[in-house]
Design an enzyme around this catalytic site. Structure first.
Site, short mmCIF file in Angstrom:
data_model
loop_
_atom_site.label_atom_id
_atom_site.label_comp_id
_atom_site.label_asym_id
_atom_site.label_seq_id
_atom_site.Cartn_x
_atom_site.Cartn_y
_atom_site.Cartn_z
N HIS A 65 0.87 -1.37 0.07
CA HIS A 65 -0.10 0.12 -0.27
C HIS A 65 0.79 1.30 0.02
O HIS A 65 1.70 1.21 0.91
CB HIS A 65 -0.88 0.07 1.28
CG HIS A 65 -1.73 -1.19 1.43
ND1 HIS A 65 -3.12 -1.30 0.82
CD2 HIS A 65 -1.41 -2.26 1.83
CE1 HIS A 65 -3.46 -2.44 1.10
NE2 HIS A 65 -2.50 -3.13 1.80
N HIS A 94 -8.37 -8.20 -0.99
CA HIS A 94 -7.93 -8.59 0.47
C HIS A 94 -8.84 -9.57 1.05
O HIS A 94 -10.01 -9.42 1.06
CB HIS A 94 -7.52 -7.80 1.53
CG HIS A 94 -6.55 -6.64 1.22
ND1 HIS A 94 -6.06 -6.10 0.25
CD2 HIS A 94 -5.51 -6.52 2.24
CE1 HIS A 94 -5.19 -5.42 0.41
NE2 HIS A 94 -4.56 -5.58 1.59
N GLU A 102 -7.51 -12.77 5.46
CA GLU A 102 -6.10 -12.36 6.58
C GLU A 102 -6.76 -12.48 7.97
O GLU A 102 -6.27 -13.17 8.56
CB GLU A 102 -5.79 -10.55 6.07
CG GLU A 102 -4.79 -10.16 7.17
CD GLU A 102 -4.83 -8.69 6.74
OE1 GLU A 102 -5.79 -8.01 6.19
OE2 GLU A 102 -3.74 -7.95 7.25
N1 HPA Z 1 -5.37 -5.24 5.10
C1 HPA Z 1 -6.39 -4.75 5.06
N2 HPA Z 1 -6.20 -3.05 4.71
C2 HPA Z 1 -5.11 -2.79 4.63
C3 HPA Z 1 -4.00 -3.39 4.96
C4 HPA Z 1 -3.95 -4.62 5.31
O1 HPA Z 1 -3.10 -5.38 5.64
N3 HPA Z 1 -3.09 -2.36 4.95
C5 HPA Z 1 -3.43 -1.35 4.55
N4 HPA Z 1 -4.73 -1.48 4.24
ZN ZN Z 2 -2.55 -5.11 2.24
#
Ligand code: HPA
Ligand code: ZN
Length: 352
Positions: A34, A212, A215
């Site tokens: 990012h 994403h 996670e």
């Molecule tokens: N996850 C979700 N959003 C984010 C992340 C991340 O690791 N880093 C910056 N925005």
């Molecule tokens: Zn990320």
């Protein structure tokens, strides 16, 4: 000096420790970073001063001390606050150029970079300011450091789908500068299906999609990203190991994972690096890559991420080669470009 190596690669041969030498010098790509997460505390302070923005912290050490996170949200709160110092085109330019310098120091030849326009337009900074500053730095990076790049515009999943539609509209004049759309920010409670319509609209406009998922969120979020958003790559995705059918699906569809080891430890996705599942992901036959996510916040750029997993999990040179090769294979480069970079990778490894 080996003729097959570039002048830049030969510089890496001076690094004393063999593992450091191999990891820094090996040609590689970064697919999950990012740009706002590359804002180093020193630059944050300089920009706060330049723009007359008040920071909560008095010293750079105080900033670093504040970087103790216990989950994704505790990080995001600080990350969005840090982004408040970014106001002018010059600020976005300076931040991006210092990231590109870092890539050059670690022989990262290609990067696919996220940016979060809603974080800035919500504060009154225009889309034009954000993307122009970033893009001017990318032009210099291409000429000066020979690093190729692609931009991925992320929708913030804690905001509404309507807001994502607005930013997709604002991006239209800059369509030629943006390769893909992504989905980031607070995962739990904001499943990919919330953004079904805007991903469909983005696809109709010709954007490739990533998201994403997995996670902090459950494997179901990865399923939704694949089946509903029709993404080409999963960002993080480490929780896929909880679902055997999902692993098979990711392999069948050849959907790569952009794993970010230091991020996963800092945000307590795993207790420590020895407990990270990256080796299992690789053994399962998934296309795994190693990336930095938010390097200024998580304690390292790409090379430090490779080093951390290698040291904790005893990855072999072959494993490192596989990860570096995957970073090109999983990219959005053309087949010719991929082959070109993989040839350079093979030359490096053969002359090591
Ligand atoms: N996850 C979700 N959003 C984010 C992340 C991340 O690791 N880093 C910056 N925005
Ligand atoms: Zn990320």
């Amino acid at each position: 000096m080996d003729e097959a190596l570039s002048a830049q690669e030969s510089i890496f041969l001076n690094i004393k420790d063999p593992l450091h030498r191999f990891i820094h010098g090996i040609p590689k790509a970064e697919l999950h970073v990012h740009i706002e997460g590359t804002l180093e505390p020193k630059l944050m302070f300089d920009l706060a001063k330049r723009n007359n923005v008040a920071l909560k912290y008095k010293t750079i050490d105080e900033v670093k001390e504040a970087y103790q996170f216990h989950n994704l949200q505790s990080f995001l709160d600080i990350y969005y606050e840090g982004a408040n110092v970014l106001i002018t085109e010059q600020d976005f330019f300076d931040m991006t150029l210092s990231y590109l310098q870092k890539l050059n120091e670690q022989n990262v030849l290609h990067a696919e970079i996220f940016f979060d326009p809603q974080t800035h337009t919500e504060r009154g900074v225009s889309f034009d300011t954000v993307i122009s500053g970033i893009n001017k730095a990318l032009d210099i990076g291409r000429e000066k450091y020979k690093v190729s790049t692609k931009l991925i515009m992320c929708f913030l999943r804690h905001l509404s789908e309507e807001s994502a539609f607005e930013i997709l509209e604002e991006a239209k004049p800059f369509k030629n500068l943006i390769h893909a759309v992504g989905l980031d920010s607070s995962e739990l409670g904001n499943p990919p299906s919330k953004f079904l319509n805007v991903f469909k609209a983005a696809s109709d406009l010709g954007y490739v999609s990533v998201a994403h998922a997995g996670e902090e969120g459950p494997p179901e979020y990865i399923w939704e990203a694949i089946e509903k958003l029709r993404i080409k790559r999963i960002d993080h995705g480490v929780r896929c190991l909880e679902d055997l059918n999902l692993i098979c699906e990711l392999i069948t569809r050849q959907i790569p994972l952009t794993v970010c080891p230091l991020s996963n430890i800092k945000l307590a996705v795993f207790n420590d690096m020895k407990s990270h599942n990256i080796k299992e992901l690789m053994k399962a036959g998934l296309i795994v890559t190693v990336n930095s996510d938010d390097p200024a916040y998580f304690g390292g750029y790409v090379a430090e991420n490779y080093l951390a997993v290698c040291e904790a999990l005893q990855l072999s040179k072959d494993d490192i080669y596989t990860l570096a090769k995957n970073s090109f294979l999983a990219s959005f480069l053309s087949e010719d470009e991929k082959n070109n970079y993989i040839n350079r990778l093979d030359n490096f490894v053969n002359s090591f």
